[in-house]
Design an enzyme around this catalytic site. Sequence first.
Site, PDB file in Angstrom:
ATOM      1  N   GLY A  46       0.017   5.854  -3.625  1.00  0.00           N
ATOM      2  CA  GLY A  46      -1.254   6.050  -4.316  1.00  0.00           C
ATOM      3  C   GLY A  46      -2.331   5.284  -3.588  1.00  0.00           C
ATOM      4  CD  GLN A  51      -5.708   0.461  -2.356  1.00  0.00           C
ATOM      5  OE1 GLN A  51      -5.393   1.409  -3.063  1.00  0.00           O
ATOM      6  NE2 GLN A  51      -4.839  -0.183  -1.606  1.00  0.00           N
ATOM      7  CB  CYS A  94      -0.700  -3.233  -2.398  1.00  0.00           C
ATOM      8  SG  CYS A  94      -2.418  -2.740  -2.533  1.00  0.00           S
ATOM      9  CG  LEU A  95      -1.307   1.653   1.504  1.00  0.00           C
ATOM     10  CD1 LEU A  95      -2.042   2.989   1.497  1.00  0.00           C
ATOM     11  CD2 LEU A  95      -0.275   1.620   2.613  1.00  0.00           C
ATOM     12  CG  HIS A 136      -0.161  -0.691  -7.476  1.00  0.00           C
ATOM     13  ND1 HIS A 136       0.604  -1.689  -6.911  1.00  0.00           N
ATOM     14  CD2 HIS A 136      -1.185  -0.466  -6.606  1.00  0.00           C
ATOM     15  CE1 HIS A 136       0.048  -2.064  -5.765  1.00  0.00           C
ATOM     16  NE2 HIS A 136      -1.034  -1.331  -5.549  1.00  0.00           N
ATOM     17  CD  GLU A 137      -2.696   3.119  -6.342  1.00  0.00           C
ATOM     18  OE1 GLU A 137      -3.794   2.652  -5.973  1.00  0.00           O
ATOM     19  OE2 GLU A 137      -1.639   2.908  -5.718  1.00  0.00           O
ATOM     20  CG  HIS A 140      -5.976  -1.150  -6.401  1.00  0.00           C
ATOM     21  ND1 HIS A 140      -6.164  -2.241  -5.599  1.00  0.00           N
ATOM     22  CD2 HIS A 140      -4.794  -0.601  -6.013  1.00  0.00           C
ATOM     23  CE1 HIS A 140      -5.129  -2.361  -4.766  1.00  0.00           C
ATOM     24  NE2 HIS A 140      -4.278  -1.380  -5.002  1.00  0.00           N
TER      25      HIS A 140
END
Length: 169
Positions: A46, A51, A94-95, A136-137, A140
């Site tokens: 995701g 991000q 996480c990216l 998680h997303e 953010h």
Amino acid sequence: MTILDIVTYPDKSLAQPSEKITDIDETLKTLIEDMADTMFEAPGAGLAAVQVGVSKQLIVINTTEEGQENSYMALINPEIVEADGEFISEDEGCLSVPEFRATVKRFNRVKVTALDVDGNPMELNEEGFPAVVLQHEIDHLKGVLFINRISALKREMYKRKVKKWMKGR
Ligand code: NI
């Protein structure tokens, strides 16, 4: 196909809450496509707009099945309206938090409301891993990273590692 640059910790923008989207226009649709390309390329489960440097309440979720063509879902102004149970998310990553994974305690089931790319209301009910990705997303969009949900000791270890990298640059 446009691959966007991914903002990484400790960039302060990742700690800021994102703004609600009021206009679903062509610019937003292009952003959604670029975010999907970026997520597939990474690859990631995701990606949130913050991000890629856009502080708006938008996430894309990777819905690609193994051996199938890439597919994704975009959620505008997503909100968790129900959550229950417990899911131990092992090796969460996480990216925007490179080279680090940790175990995070999440809800097992979530109900999420959002708008789709055409501005129509949608509702998702997910359980297990897909529910973790949504949590998680959506975190953010509140300026919360998964490292904010682990023990202070583990978080400090990661912070020290990042500081060392930055000195080495
Ligand atoms: Ni992330």
